[in-house]
Design an enzyme around this catalytic site. Structure first.
Site, PDB file in Angstrom:
ATOM      1  N   GLU A  54       2.019  13.769  16.950  1.00 33.86           N
ATOM      2  CA  GLU A  54       3.442  13.666  17.327  1.00 33.86           C
ATOM      3  C   GLU A  54       4.008  12.346  16.831  1.00 33.86           C
ATOM      4  O   GLU A  54       3.420  11.289  17.051  1.00 33.86           O
ATOM      5  CB  GLU A  54       3.554  13.764  18.863  1.00 33.86           C
ATOM      6  CG  GLU A  54       4.964  13.780  19.400  1.00 33.86           C
ATOM      7  CD  GLU A  54       4.965  13.893  20.934  1.00 33.86           C
ATOM      8  OE1 GLU A  54       4.227  14.764  21.469  1.00 33.86           O
ATOM      9  OE2 GLU A  54       5.664  13.113  21.598  1.00 33.86           O
ATOM     10  N   GLU A  98      -0.715  13.289  26.010  1.00 34.92           N
ATOM     11  CA  GLU A  98      -0.437  11.866  26.193  1.00 34.92           C
ATOM     12  C   GLU A  98      -0.869  11.389  27.581  1.00 34.92           C
ATOM     13  O   GLU A  98      -0.121  11.500  28.562  1.00 34.92           O
ATOM     14  CB  GLU A  98       1.063  11.565  26.028  1.00 34.92           C
ATOM     15  CG  GLU A  98       1.551  11.580  24.606  1.00 34.92           C
ATOM     16  CD  GLU A  98       3.031  11.249  24.495  1.00 34.92           C
ATOM     17  OE1 GLU A  98       3.488  10.925  23.384  1.00 34.92           O
ATOM     18  OE2 GLU A  98       3.746  11.325  25.525  1.00 34.92           O
TER      19      GLU A  98
END
Length: 553
Positions: free
Chosen positions: A260, A172
């Protein structure tokens, strides 16, 4: 007695002294056989335009993401083979994500044992015929590019021949530039992986906690096949606005992978947002987006699947699942089945091997096999959903391991749908034209005596049409192509342009249009004479799969 002879007593003594060595040898041979079998147990994951393909067919998989692997963070206890096996058997998970903390405290850069945790999970996933994501779990990966490259080179060397493995090179990114920061980092890491592993899926994180997939779609990574882009969502925080961004990215032609997702808030807290989660699940199923639920852990927060103190080795009862865990299990176990196992003759997996990799430069000529073999014919191979693979000589069905390489049985290969199947070797004259047979090194001949949609021979290859095209291209959108593809493209104005920057030379025929078009793999080729209509463009030759695009101006 001859000096070369041994008495029974001496022989017995020799066997006894070397029993341990014999046992180790037998165990090693058994392990090799087990690894070879596992390597061929799942289908390859590839991309085509904005689609992720499993065994050449559009589909998706669903499973679990483990928590950060960092030492002392609590989730590392679940990085074991028993947990992975339980997820497969009880949750019906087809995917597990090893979220290796990289630069945070207790992560890989300060404690290399994190790598051992990851390889334990990868080995267990392979043994259980699951896909596995090797995740560089960081918010600052660009600051550790050299370390990331070294790590993924090691993983590619160790696991590059296993279709199971997916590389997630940046979990991320934060609010940083896609084109100026993330893309240059990703391109460097991808280049290092592709130098070792030419085809396993690589997933790239996107700006703002992997939400700005639409930004990445404006400037996608080029020059490499089988690249997908990361989308993360948490249902308590992210709703339709993020699905709209995802739709924009898909419409611009990039494939997405949700490595995710959570049913609670983005900070991991809060109650389950059931309605919004259901909306996301519907979106992912509709768009065939694979996904992993965050997180398989017993931390006291809403995102955890397990209650505090749940066993580190699986075996959890329904009472040991949190509300989030119960919902995740129902979603994962009910995910639509995908033909991903080699137990299916028509969709069994190809295991990348040194032999298969070295033969990818061969051109593809797919045909119905002849019942008679010819000793003078070239060695028979299998075009397995676009990947050239050896055909077994001693294995009659499914996948085998011969001459230190994975191979596919002829019956299994020929059970694929057109245009895939057996190539080379003995083939009936009705299956492969003499022109195509004499030019297999540079062109592709696709035919099937059993299919009425097979096209007739044409100069430099075979024609294609509305009856047998397998890809649709969008103006200006890059996609992956390979020799043998029949691509549908609608041209409404201007001059057709064929572009590729992959370094792969290729040639094309347009049905009812120009023939023998060539592209060097280093830019645009302008094609005069292509009509303003729906075109069917045959990729006649290319040494391997490559990225390309069509445009008009």
């Amino acid at each position: 007695m001859s000096t070369m002879s041994l008495s029974c007593g001496k022989l017995t003594s020799l066997v006894a002294k070397n029993a341990h060595a014999f046992l180790k040898l037998a165990t090693g041979l058994a392990l090799v056989a087990q690894v070879a079998t596992a390597a061929a147990a799942v289908a390859p994951i590839t991309t085509s335009g904005n689609k992720v393909l499993i065994g050449g067919q559009q589909g998706s998989i669903s499973g679990n993401s483990l928590f950060w692997s960092n030492t002392g963070w609590g989730g590392e206890k679940y990085y074991n083979a028993q947990t992975v096996a339980w997820l497969k058997s009880d949750w019906k998970s087809n995917l597990v994500r090893a979220a290796m903390g990289a630069d945070d405290a207790g992560g890989y850069l300060t404690d290399s044992y994190n790598k051992t945790r990851v390889t334990t999970v990868v080995d267990a996933a392979i043994a259980n015929n699951m896909y596995v994501i090797i995740d560089w779990h960081s918010h600052h990966a660009e600051q550790y590019q050299a370390q990331s490259i070294a790590f993924f080179k090691e993983m590619a060397t160790k696991y590059g021949n296993n279709n199971n493995v997916i590389y997630e090179i940046y979990n991320e990114p934060l609010n940083v530039s896609w084109s100026g920061t993330i893309k240059p980092y990703a391109t460097a890491v991808i280049a290092a992986i592709r130098a070792i592993d030419p085809d396993n899926l690589i997933v790239v994180g996107t700006p703002n906690w992997s939400q700005d997939v639409d930004v990445a779609a404006n400037d996608p990574i080029t020059g490499y096949a089988n690249i997908a882009y990361t989308l993360h969502f948490y249902s308590g925080t992210h709703g339709q606005f993020l699905r709209d961004k995802a739709t924009t990215a898909l419409n611009k032609g990039i494939p997405l992978f949700v490595t995710e997702w959570g049913s609670v808030n983005a900070d991991g807290a809060g109650a389950v947002a059931t309605a919004e989660t259901n909306a996301w699940v519907s979106f992912m199923k509709t768009n065939h987006i694979s996904n992993a639920n965050w997180a398989l852990n017993d931390k006291a927060e809403g995102a955890s699947s397990l209650v505090t103190g749940a066993s580190a080795n699986g075996g959890w009862t329904s009472g040991q699942l949190t509300a989030s865990g119960s919902l995740a299990k129902s979603i994962i176990s009910g995910w639509p089945a995908t033909n991903q196992s080699s137990s299916s003759a028509a969709s069994s997996a190809v295991a990348s091997s040194s032999v298969a990799s070295s033969s990818r430069s061969s051109a593809v000529a797919s045909s119905t096999p002849s019942s008679a073999a010819s000793s003078t014919a070239t060695a028979q191979q299998c075009n397995w959903y676009g990947q050239i693979t050896p055909v077994c000589k001693m294995t009659n069905s499914g996948w085998g391991w011969e001459n230190n390489a994975s191979c596919v049985a002829a019956t299994t290969c020929s059970a694929q749908p057109a245009p895939y199947g057996l190539i080379g070797g003995a083939a009936s004259s009705s299956s492969v034209s003499s022109a195509a047979a004499s030019s297999r090194s540079s062109s592709v001949a696709v035919s099937s005596a059993a299919s009425s949609s097979a096209a007739s021979s044409a100069p430099n290859g075979t024609t294609c049409s509305s009856a047998n095209f397998n890809k649709t291209a969008t103006k200006g959108v890059e996609f992956s192509a390979a020799a043998g593809d029949c691509i549908k493209f609608t041209k409404t104005f201007g001059t057709l342009q064929i572009g590729s920057w992959s370094g792969v030379a290729s040639s094309f025929n347009i049905t009812s249009g120009p023939q023998g078009i060539t592209n060097t793999g280093g830019g645009w080729t302008s094609v005069a004479g292509a009509a303003n209509t729906t075109l069917y463009i045959k990729v006649v030759s290319a040494s391997r799969s490559f990225n390309m695009k069509f445009d008009t101006w």
